[in-house]
Design an enzyme around this catalytic site. Structure first.
Site, PDB file in Angstrom:
ATOM      1  N   LYS A   1      -1.119  -8.011 -49.976  1.00 10.99           N
ATOM      2  CA  LYS A   1      -0.463  -6.742 -50.235  1.00 10.99           C
ATOM      3  C   LYS A   1      -1.464  -5.590 -50.354  1.00 10.99           C
ATOM      4  CE  LYS A   1       3.875  -7.854 -50.190  1.00 10.99           C
ATOM      5  NZ  LYS A   1       4.729  -7.360 -49.072  1.00 10.99           N
TER       6      LYS A   1
ATOM      7  N   ASN B   1       8.624  -5.269 -43.280  1.00  3.52           N
ATOM      8  CA  ASN B   1       9.075  -5.827 -44.546  1.00  3.52           C
ATOM      9  C   ASN B   1       8.839  -7.336 -44.643  1.00  3.52           C
ATOM     10  OD1 ASN B   1      10.923  -6.098 -47.012  1.00  3.52           O
ATOM     11  ND2 ASN B   1      12.079  -7.247 -45.468  1.00  3.52           N
TER      12      ASN B   1
ATOM     13  N   SER C   1       2.794  -4.288 -53.170  1.00  2.00           N
ATOM     14  CA  SER C   1       3.373  -4.841 -54.387  1.00  2.00           C
ATOM     15  C   SER C   1       2.529  -4.433 -55.582  1.00  2.00           C
ATOM     16  CB  SER C   1       3.430  -6.370 -54.303  1.00  2.00           C
ATOM     17  OG  SER C   1       3.793  -6.933 -55.547  1.00  2.00           O
TER      18      SER C   1
ATOM     19  N   TYR D   1      -0.903 -13.648 -52.469  1.00  2.00           N
ATOM     20  CA  TYR D   1       0.085 -12.572 -52.355  1.00  2.00           C
ATOM     21  C   TYR D   1      -0.555 -11.216 -52.635  1.00  2.00           C
ATOM     22  CZ  TYR D   1       4.476 -10.040 -53.219  1.00  2.00           C
ATOM     23  OH  TYR D   1       5.510  -9.151 -53.177  1.00  2.00           O
ATOM     24  N   ALA D   2      -1.324 -11.125 -53.718  1.00  2.00           N
ATOM     25  CA  ALA D   2      -1.941  -9.857 -54.104  1.00  2.00           C
ATOM     26  C   ALA D   2      -2.920  -9.374 -53.043  1.00  2.00           C
ATOM     27  CB  ALA D   2      -2.653 -10.015 -55.446  1.00  2.00           C
ATOM     28  N   ALA D   3      -3.738 -10.287 -52.508  1.00  4.82           N
ATOM     29  CA  ALA D   3      -4.734  -9.905 -51.506  1.00  4.82           C
ATOM     30  C   ALA D   3      -4.068  -9.385 -50.238  1.00  4.82           C
ATOM     31  CB  ALA D   3      -5.632 -11.096 -51.183  1.00  4.82           C
TER      32      ALA D   3
END
Length: 264
Positions: free
Chosen positions: A174, A103, A157, A170-172
């Site tokens: 996730k 997490n 996400s 962040y997107a990459a």
């Protein structure tokens, strides 16, 4: 701290994880805390890790006060030596690792794609989220093989799927985790090791502040089919399901627990 409803047997299923040993990273607050408390209430022995010892010790103490078993270990996501230490500690204490919840994730702030700092931001997010998850999985792997299986729960996400402007790092990270999870499911299924990804939407104070600051609160809320933002206790029951034998035939899946923002 989250409220104690996540520890109630009507939420987790008392005894559903009896005899299991679980590790939850980033367990000092939010989703990690809710999952650790729910696992303990369902009968698991739980190791909680995090960067701030005081936070995870407080959660462990609350779990112990409810009569369950928990151990707090300070460890940073993305540090291979500390990942190995945590896994070994679980084995030394309780002889096995049934469930691994990755997490923990450092979060870099909004940054336009053209900003020169973007590469550095991507490295921060990938180190804690992707490499942190990989390191824990690699360290747990031989023990799960030896005991005949295990469950790995990773966190993606909906931002990774939506690719919102300003959140490449962040997107990459996730989306990399989703690829990691599916690869593990393919490669390790023969060892009865399951790997799944949860896409959560549980608002943290920082996230709510950001939505208010940017004026996107109402727009983001409008994306949620159920009409409300989630809280950590909304995520914990799905984690309990994936950790339990009830999900024995579930692997390689991405499960959205976010009120219907992303529908596959």
């Amino acid at each position: 701290m989250t409220n104690k409803t996540c520890g109630a047997d009507q939420v987790t299923g008392m005894g559903r994880l009896a005899g299991k040993v679980a590790i939850v990273t980033g367990a000092g607050q939010g989703i990690g805390e809710a999952i650790a408390r729910a696992f303990a209430a369902a009968g698991a022995k739980v190791i909680l890790t995090g960067r701030t010892l005081e936070k995870i010790e407080a959660v462990a103490a609350a779990i112990q006060s409810d009569g369950a078993t928990a151990l707090a270990i300070k460890a940073d996501a993305g540090n291979a030596n500390e990942a190995a230490m945590v896994i070994q500690r679980a084995v030394d204490e309780w002889g096995r690792i049934d469930v691994l919840v990755n997490n923990a994730h450092s979060f870099t702030d909004f940054l336009p794609l053209e900003d020169p700092k973007m590469e550095a931001n991507c490295k921060v997010d990938l180190q804690s989220a992707f490499f942190g998850s990989l390191q824990m999985m690699q360290a747990a792997f031989p023990h799960m093989v030896a005991q005949g299986g295990g469950s790995i729960i990773n966190f993606g996400s909906d931002f990774g799927i939506r690719c919102e402007p300003g959140f490449l790092a962040y997107a990459a990270s996730k989306e990399a985790i989703r690829a990691l999870t599916r690869t593990a499911a393919r490669e390790w299924g023969k060892h009865n090791i399951r790997a799944n990804t949860i896409l959560p939407r549980a608002m943290s104070p920082k996230a709510l502040w950001y939505l208010e600051e940017t004026g996107t609160h109402d727009a983001e809320l409008a994306r949620v089919a159920l009409g409300r933002f989630g809280v950590p206790d909304d995520i914990a029951p799905t984690a309990v399901f994936l950790a339990s034998d009830d999900s024995a035939f579930v692997t390689g899946q991405t499960i959205g627990v976010e009120g219907g923002v992303t529908m596959f």
